[in-house]
Scaffold this motif. Structure first.
Motif, mmCIF file in Angstrom:
data_model
loop_
_atom_site.group_PDB
_atom_site.id
_atom_site.type_symbol
_atom_site.label_atom_id
_atom_site.label_comp_id
_atom_site.label_asym_id
_atom_site.label_seq_id
_atom_site.Cartn_x
_atom_site.Cartn_y
_atom_site.Cartn_z
ATOM 1 N N ASN A 113 30.995 38.162 21.655
ATOM 2 C CA ASN A 113 30.655 38.741 22.957
ATOM 3 C C ASN A 113 31.724 38.404 23.993
ATOM 4 O O ASN A 113 31.420 38.198 25.155
ATOM 5 C CB ASN A 113 29.297 38.172 23.396
ATOM 6 N N LYS A 114 32.969 38.356 23.570
ATOM 7 C CA LYS A 114 34.025 37.832 24.438
ATOM 8 C C LYS A 114 34.317 38.716 25.642
ATOM 9 O O LYS A 114 34.767 38.254 26.673
ATOM 10 C CB LYS A 114 35.308 37.595 23.632
ATOM 11 N N GLN A 130 22.508 29.559 22.375
ATOM 12 C CA GLN A 130 23.023 30.506 23.369
ATOM 13 C C GLN A 130 24.526 30.687 23.239
ATOM 14 O O GLN A 130 25.037 31.807 23.272
ATOM 15 C CB GLN A 130 22.686 30.003 24.781
ATOM 16 N N VAL A 167 28.324 37.301 30.126
ATOM 17 C CA VAL A 167 27.845 36.093 29.448
ATOM 18 C C VAL A 167 28.662 35.883 28.176
ATOM 19 O O VAL A 167 28.345 36.413 27.109
ATOM 20 C CB VAL A 167 26.340 36.189 29.124
ATOM 21 N N THR A 168 29.722 35.134 28.299
ATOM 22 C CA THR A 168 30.587 34.815 27.171
ATOM 23 C C THR A 168 30.440 33.339 26.831
ATOM 24 O O THR A 168 29.786 32.581 27.542
ATOM 25 C CB THR A 168 32.051 35.118 27.512
ATOM 26 N N GLU A 169 31.085 32.940 25.746
ATOM 27 C CA GLU A 169 31.046 31.533 25.347
ATOM 28 C C GLU A 169 31.595 30.637 26.449
ATOM 29 O O GLU A 169 30.987 29.615 26.809
ATOM 30 C CB GLU A 169 31.864 31.351 24.065
ATOM 31 N N ASN A 191 25.526 32.530 20.007
ATOM 32 C CA ASN A 191 25.242 33.971 20.060
ATOM 33 C C ASN A 191 26.305 34.753 20.822
ATOM 34 O O ASN A 191 26.307 35.987 20.796
ATOM 35 C CB ASN A 191 23.875 34.220 20.700
ATOM 36 N N CYS A 192 27.193 34.047 21.510
ATOM 37 C CA CYS A 192 28.250 34.704 22.287
ATOM 38 C C CYS A 192 29.566 34.811 21.531
ATOM 39 O O CYS A 192 30.561 35.283 22.081
ATOM 40 C CB CYS A 192 28.496 33.946 23.601
ATOM 41 N N TRP A 246 31.810 31.314 29.631
ATOM 42 C CA TRP A 246 30.937 31.366 30.813
ATOM 43 C C TRP A 246 29.798 30.357 30.671
ATOM 44 O O TRP A 246 29.459 29.650 31.625
ATOM 45 C CB TRP A 246 30.381 32.780 30.985
ATOM 46 N N LEU A 247 29.198 30.292 29.487
ATOM 47 C CA LEU A 247 28.104 29.345 29.263
ATOM 48 C C LEU A 247 28.600 27.904 29.280
ATOM 49 O O LEU A 247 27.937 27.014 29.836
ATOM 50 C CB LEU A 247 27.408 29.647 27.930
ATOM 51 N N ALA A 281 31.955 40.775 27.061
ATOM 52 C CA ALA A 281 30.623 41.295 27.363
ATOM 53 C C ALA A 281 30.558 41.884 28.771
ATOM 54 O O ALA A 281 31.096 41.321 29.714
ATOM 55 C CB ALA A 281 29.590 40.176 27.231
#
Length: 286
Positions: free
Chosen positions: A193-194, A186, A200-202, A189-190, A204-205, A196
């Protein structure tokens, strides 16, 4: 509003609840008052003139309230006073727990129960510290983690929602259950996606898994130990260690093996915040 109150109160005083409600709705309609506002006003008035039979049918305490029922012309009493509502909430939760489990674990483990295991495991969910389960493949580590998740959900303290019924409600802060390879996938995959739109960014997870009240991390050590993997796992586990967040981990490897395979800083943090339990037995999958 005062005129409505003057019209309604005599009926309430005489215990003619149906007529009082009828008058209230008629007068409320004349001044374009919403039904919800009328219900709130009636509830406030009704508390001044409770019916003679306001006792709880379960414990007989005279603490029961009544609610406004828009679909009928009469009042309908709530079933229980607050202590009895709590018992009813727990009874309902036990009936609905399988559905709630489906939001936490995969379908295969939705029915996992602590009674599937020896009694030595039955209180693991109550421990303030985390748990590190390790052992050979198939001995039931994931199954036990799912069973612990069930007990944690059943033990989450509900809150009393304020309204006509004052019902107990589950806050919904369930354990976060995820396998280590899936967690890493997960986050990976980010990478691109900075900004996004879905948020849902790195980071954020990382924040999600670092801050969860209870994180259940399955199959630690199954991932290929690249530098990025080690850094990511250490970051999450170290944050949880520093903030004293309950963490439950399973692995096919002992902590000494984790130190060699991954990083001794990771194994050290786990040792410092978890009870170490070795699971043995036959392969449950065979």
């Amino acid at each position: 509003m005062t005129n409505i109150q003057n019209l309604v109160e005599p009926y309430l005083q005489n215990k003619d609840i149906a007529k009082a409600r009828e008058v209230l709705l008629e007068e409320a309609e004349k001044i374009d008052m919403s039904r919800s506002s009328a219900a709130i006003k009636f509830f406030q008035l009704f508390e001044k003139y409770p019916p003679d039979n306001e006792e709880c049918p379960t414990c007989k305490e005279k603490t029961i309230k009544h609610i406004f029922n828009d679909r009928k012309i009469e009042w309908k009493s709530t079933l229980f006073c607050n202590p009895c509502k709590l018992k009813e909430y727990k009874k309902t939760l036990h009936k609905e727990i399988d559905g709630k489990m489906s939001n936490v674990v995969s379908k295969r483990y939705c029915n996992a129960k602590i009674n599937d295991f020896p009694s030595m495991y039955k209180d693991l969910h109550k421990k303030e510290d985390g748990v590190f389960l390790y052992g050979e493949r198939g001995v039931g580590k994931t199954h036990l983690m799912a069973a612990i998740a069930r007990e944690i959900i059943l033990d989450i303290p509900p809150y009393l929602s304020k309204g006509f019924t004052d019902e107990y409600v589950n806050p919904g802060n369930y354990p976060v259950f995820i396998s280590t390879p899936e967690l890493l996938m997960q986050i990976r995959n980010c990478f691109n996606n900075k900004n996004a739109e879905d948020g849902v960014t790195e980071e954020w997870l990382l924040d999600k898994y670092s801050r969860a009240d209870v994180l259940m991390l399955d199959d630690l050590g199954a991932e290929k130990p690249t530098e990025w993997v080690l850094q990511t796992l250490y970051l999450i586990i170290d944050r949880r260690y520093r903030n004293m967040k309950k963490t439950i981990v399973s692995s096919n490897y002992s902590l000494s093996q984790i130190a060699k395979r991954l990083d001794d800083r990771i194994s050290s943090r786990i040792a410092g915040m978890c009870q170490i339990i070795k699971m043995t037995g036959k392969d449950r999958r065979l």
